[in-house]
Each structure stands twice: as C-alpha cells, then as structure tokens.
Design an enzyme around this catalytic site. Sequence first.
Site, PDB file in Angstrom:
ATOM      1  CE  LYS A  23      -5.559  52.437  72.006  1.00 20.71           C
ATOM      2  NZ  LYS A  23      -4.723  53.317  71.509  1.00 20.71           N
ATOM      3  CG  ASN A  24      -3.184  56.740  72.908  1.00 21.12           C
ATOM      4  OD1 ASN A  24      -3.409  55.251  73.068  1.00 21.12           O
ATOM      5  ND2 ASN A  24      -3.067  57.166  71.655  1.00 21.12           N
ATOM      6  CG  ASP A 311      -2.430  57.387  67.301  1.00 28.09           C
ATOM      7  OD1 ASP A 311      -2.325  56.291  66.653  1.00 28.09           O
ATOM      8  OD2 ASP A 311      -1.565  57.847  67.329  1.00 28.09           O
ATOM      9  NE  ARG A 419      -6.488  47.514  71.019  1.00 28.82           N
ATOM     10  CZ  ARG A 419      -5.563  47.912  70.527  1.00 28.82           C
ATOM     11  NH1 ARG A 419      -4.980  47.628  68.885  1.00 28.82           N
ATOM     12  NH2 ARG A 419      -4.565  48.941  71.124  1.00 28.82           N
TER      13      ARG A 419
HETATM   14  N1  EPU Z   1       9.724  52.083  70.241  1.00 26.08           N
HETATM   15  C1  EPU Z   1      11.000  51.474  70.271  1.00 26.08           C
HETATM   16  N2  EPU Z   1      11.355  50.786  71.315  1.00 26.08           N
HETATM   17  C2  EPU Z   1      10.336  50.378  72.863  1.00 26.08           C
HETATM   18  C3  EPU Z   1       9.233  51.380  72.602  1.00 26.08           C
HETATM   19  C4  EPU Z   1       8.927  52.480  71.418  1.00 26.08           C
HETATM   20  O1  EPU Z   1      11.713  50.991  69.850  1.00 26.08           O
HETATM   21  O2  EPU Z   1      10.431  49.658  73.625  1.00 26.08           O
HETATM   22  C5  EPU Z   1       9.707  53.037  69.086  1.00 26.08           C
HETATM   23  C6  EPU Z   1       8.229  52.543  68.113  1.00 26.08           C
HETATM   24  O3  EPU Z   1       8.597  50.886  67.853  1.00 26.08           O
HETATM   25  C7  EPU Z   1       8.216  53.203  68.008  1.00 26.08           C
HETATM   26  C8  EPU Z   1       8.292  55.063  68.458  1.00 26.08           C
HETATM   27  O4  EPU Z   1       9.518  54.346  69.699  1.00 26.08           O
HETATM   28  O5  EPU Z   1       8.629  53.397  65.960  1.00 26.08           O
HETATM   29  C9  EPU Z   1       7.344  55.570  68.409  1.00 26.08           C
HETATM   30  O6  EPU Z   1       6.387  54.628  70.030  1.00 26.08           O
HETATM   31  P1  EPU Z   1       5.887  55.186  71.449  1.00 26.08           P
HETATM   32  O7  EPU Z   1       6.599  53.802  72.241  1.00 26.08           O
HETATM   33  O8  EPU Z   1       5.769  56.155  71.467  1.00 26.08           O
HETATM   34  O9  EPU Z   1       4.632  54.626  71.371  1.00 26.08           O
HETATM   35  P2  EPU Z   1       3.602  53.782  72.390  1.00 26.08           P
HETATM   36  O10 EPU Z   1       3.474  54.240  73.370  1.00 26.08           O
HETATM   37  O11 EPU Z   1       3.526  52.237  71.404  1.00 26.08           O
HETATM   38  C10 EPU Z   1       1.774  55.571  71.874  1.00 26.08           C
HETATM   39  C11 EPU Z   1      -0.122  55.516  71.681  1.00 26.08           C
HETATM   40  C12 EPU Z   1      -0.142  55.071  70.329  1.00 26.08           C
HETATM   41  C13 EPU Z   1       0.668  56.435  69.543  1.00 26.08           C
HETATM   42  C14 EPU Z   1       1.786  56.761  69.847  1.00 26.08           C
HETATM   43  C15 EPU Z   1       3.135  57.434  69.235  1.00 26.08           C
HETATM   44  C16 EPU Z   1      -1.046  54.626  73.425  1.00 26.08           C
HETATM   45  C17 EPU Z   1      -1.683  53.058  73.927  1.00 26.08           C
HETATM   46  N3  EPU Z   1      -0.454  53.829  72.125  1.00 26.08           N
HETATM   47  O12 EPU Z   1       1.683  53.643  71.113  1.00 26.08           O
HETATM   48  O13 EPU Z   1      -1.034  54.995  69.600  1.00 26.08           O
HETATM   49  O14 EPU Z   1       0.741  56.154  67.644  1.00 26.08           O
HETATM   50  O15 EPU Z   1       2.177  56.380  71.201  1.00 26.08           O
HETATM   51  O16 EPU Z   1       1.843  59.123  69.675  1.00 26.08           O
HETATM   52  O17 EPU Z   1      -0.734  55.652  73.991  1.00 26.08           O
HETATM   53  C18 EPU Z   1      -3.415  53.922  68.265  1.00 26.08           C
HETATM   54  O18 EPU Z   1      -3.921  55.174  69.486  1.00 26.08           O
HETATM   55  O19 EPU Z   1      -3.509  53.964  67.581  1.00 26.08           O
HETATM   56  C19 EPU Z   1      -1.787  54.128  68.989  1.00 26.08           C
HETATM   57  C20 EPU Z   1      -0.948  53.512  68.133  1.00 26.08           C
END
Ligand code: EPU
Length: 441
Positions: A23-24, A311, A419
């Site tokens: 999914k990611n 996760d 999802r």
């Molecule tokens: N963060 C910020 N500002 C930003 C972006 C992120 O402060 O602009 C913070 C977030 O709030 C969080 C941290 O940085 O505390 C890490 O967030 P990250 O950007 O790494 O997460 P993401 O890209 O939004 C993806 C996965 C998540 C997974 C995380 C960490 C997708 C669609 N989602 O999220 O997956 O937990 O990386 O590996 O790829 C899930 O699958 O249930 C899920 C939430």
Amino acid sequence: MSSVLTIRGGVPLTGRVTVRGAKNLVPKAMVAALLGNEPSVLRNVPEIKDVEVVTSLLQLHGVTVEKDPLTGDLTLDPTNAKTASHTAIDAHAGDSRIPILLCGPLIHAIGEAFIPDLGGCKIGDRPIDYHLNVLRQFGAVVEKRPGGIHISAPGGLKGAKISLPYPSVGATEQVLLSATRAEGITELSGAATEPEIVDLIAVLQKMGAIISVQTDRTIRIEGVPDLGGYNHRALSDRNESASWASAALVTRGDIFVEGATQRDMMTFLNTYRKVGGGMDIGDDGIRFYHKGGKLNPLVLETDVHPGFMTDWQQPLIVALTQAEGVSIVHETVYENRFGFTDALIRMGANIQVHRECLGSVPCRFGQRNFLHSAVISGPAQLTGTDIDVPDLRGGFSHLIAALAANGTSRVTGIDIINRGYERFTEKLAGLGADFDITAAE
Ligand code: EPU
C-alpha cells in the site's frame, strides 16, 4: 453502506493468506507514471481503497488507467495529461494523503497542481510542512485556496540542495518525484530509505532517472528532461505481512503468509523471534506460528528504516498483552499512535501510556504533551466488546484482539481497514475466523 463485523473470538487462525503489492508503494508508483512520455505497467497491485482514490485522481487529470481483468495489472497512459477541474479534485478531499505527491509530476506534466485537503489515518497532526518547503526549494509557488492548495512553477522546477529535519517517507518521495525531471542536480540529506522508497527509486530508474543512494541517508538525483514508461512488479506489503504474523501469535494460530519477504522484514523477524513466535522462512513466503509455550515481554522503540516500523507496533502490542511480564514500547515516529490501546484496555489488557520517552534515546516528542510510550503487563485474558475502528493499523489490531478474545465483539467502521488490507474479510474466513457481517442499523 457501512457494515458491522460480529466476531466470536477464541478460534486460532490457521491456513494461508496471500499478500500483494505494498500500500505504501503502489499508489506512489502510479503517480510516478505521470512523469513518463509513454505508458507504464504496474504489476502485483492490491485491490485497496488507496489504489481506487489515486486511479480516479489520475483519470481526472487525463491519465488512462486500464486494469487487466485477470491479473489486476494496471496500464497507466499519461500522454494526454491535462488540468482537472478543481470541483472534481475537491470531491476527493479527505480520502487519502497520496494527492500531495502529485505536485511535482503534475507541475512537470501540465505546469500546475491543485491538491485537495488531505485525509489519511488520524494518528497525529500529520502536517505537510516538509512537503511544501521542499516544493518551494525547487522553485514552486504555493498558494492556499478554498478546499486545497494551488502549486505552480512559472520558471519550471530547478534542482536544489535540500535537508530534511526528520527522515520523512512522504517528503523523501516528494523530492524524488519532483527532482527526476527538474533542471540540474538535487542533493537530499536526511532522507528516509524505507524499502518502499528504494522500490520507487527502482521504478524511476526504469523510466530513465539517474538516482544514487548513499549510506549516510543522502540521495543524489541528476535531473533529466524526459522520462519513459516502466514495467514493474511492486514489492510486497511488509506491513500487511507483519499484521498476519501478529494475528497468528495473538490467536495461537499458524499462518503461511505467501508474499512475505525476509529481506524487507528483518527487524520485525528478529523481534518476533525474541517474543517467542515461530517462523519458517521460505522462498515464496513465511510461515508464522505460536509455538505453544509462553510469549516473552520486550522493550521496543519504533524508528525509521532500518528500525522497527511504526506500522508494526499496533498489532505487535496485542501480542505483548499475551506475553508473561512487562513490555515497554516507545513510539518515536508519530506522536499519537496509542489511541487504539483504549479499546484493548476495555477488553481487559493491562496497558498504561506515558508522556515520557521510555526508551534509550529521547525522541522529539519527549518534552511535549504526547502520550507516546506504553507499558504493557501480561498475560491478560481479553474479552469481547464493542469497537469502533479508529485508524488502519489500530483497527486491524482490534480485529485480532477480538479474534483472540473470549466472547463476542461488534466492530464498526471496518471500511477504514479496506484502505490497506485487501479483501481482509475473505482472508479471515479462509483462516477459519468465526464472524459475520451485517449492515449497520
Ligand atoms: N511530518 C511532518 N511534516 C511533514 C511530513 C511528516 O512533521 O510534512 C512528520 C509526521 O507527522 C510524522 C513523521 O514526520 O511524525 C513521519 O511521517 P512520514 O512523512 O514519514 O509519514 P508519511 O509519509 O505520511 C508513510 C506511510 C505511513 C507510515 C509512515 C512511516 C504512506 C502512504 N504512509 O507516511 O503508513 O507509517 O510513512 O513509515 O506511505 C500506514 O500504512 O498505516 C501508514 C500510516
């Protein structure tokens, strides 16, 4: 229409499940197709809601998305990409966080992007400041408009030297998708290097991008003016695999997870072994099982790759409620990912959450007011209850707790689980779970 899952717990889950593309990764590889000047083919695509959302967003922008009825493979043709109406895009507001990643590719394809207000799981604030800062460093102009954000780049995107304050998965992907066709060289330090990111880099390299990943979390991208298409098989979903592995442990079952890959799950497998879980690692998947004895407590911190993924934390905590002794889990990626423990406590689990960093390294949430450490004492007898699913991983964790519990649980809000977990009710039925689904009143 929303549904209610009525689960009669206490049945060990046994049998085989198949896990397909991550999914990611899959939705991001779909977005990458927009950067090409010819069609791309994506294989091993799961039937999940996030894929539907990105399919319709791409279609709105003139990308043809064809699904092979037999294999589910997607052919994505971006050659007639166009600006979409804001009202149509707006209709997708709140569905997913993936749309933010359309910015770079849309600017390259049509010169501008409008991104609706974002959805995704409620596991903290989940801001997009890193994304917007990155885009600005490439020369983009970001404007807040009603219902979303408008982004343009009158002079085109230009390579930049960028440093992330935290190795964010999404912001790293934002840089990759924007930099490959930007003018000049981009150097990103403090990048995330999750297997899904490496797979996205593989997709982009197939399209003609020049990207190198250094051992110090620096990624260097040499911009090229044009990219072609790709033919790619998505890496398997290691988060879904870890969820089924935990389900085997919690229900005292035995599940062969076809598609589970050792290389991408090494940190999880080490932890699973320490807890006392059994595993047989094969070429086409991994068998996860309860060995019949006691489970061991442990001390664990979530982290970016190659650490223990955030996760994996929620389903594993359900297993730790069954371990003999006290476990400590320090969540360092999201500030608010323990909300799901409320329902476990109602089911009889013994869990306290704390504001302090109960781990070896103080994290960025320590001096703030976030309940981001959990202490779990086991073993606890779980009893069925009424549950409303809060988020994707938390929701799956509630399901496996209900499947192991004494008595009956009524679970609402199960659409959230679609999802990220393909056909999860079919899979549960195949593993012998005792449940039925009815329409919500
Ligand atoms: N963060 C910020 N500002 C930003 C972006 C992120 O402060 O602009 C913070 C977030 O709030 C969080 C941290 O940085 O505390 C890490 O967030 P990250 O950007 O790494 O997460 P993401 O890209 O939004 C993806 C996965 C998540 C997974 C995380 C960490 C997708 C669609 N989602 O999220 O997956 O937990 O990386 O590996 O790829 C899930 O699958 O249930 C899920 C939430």
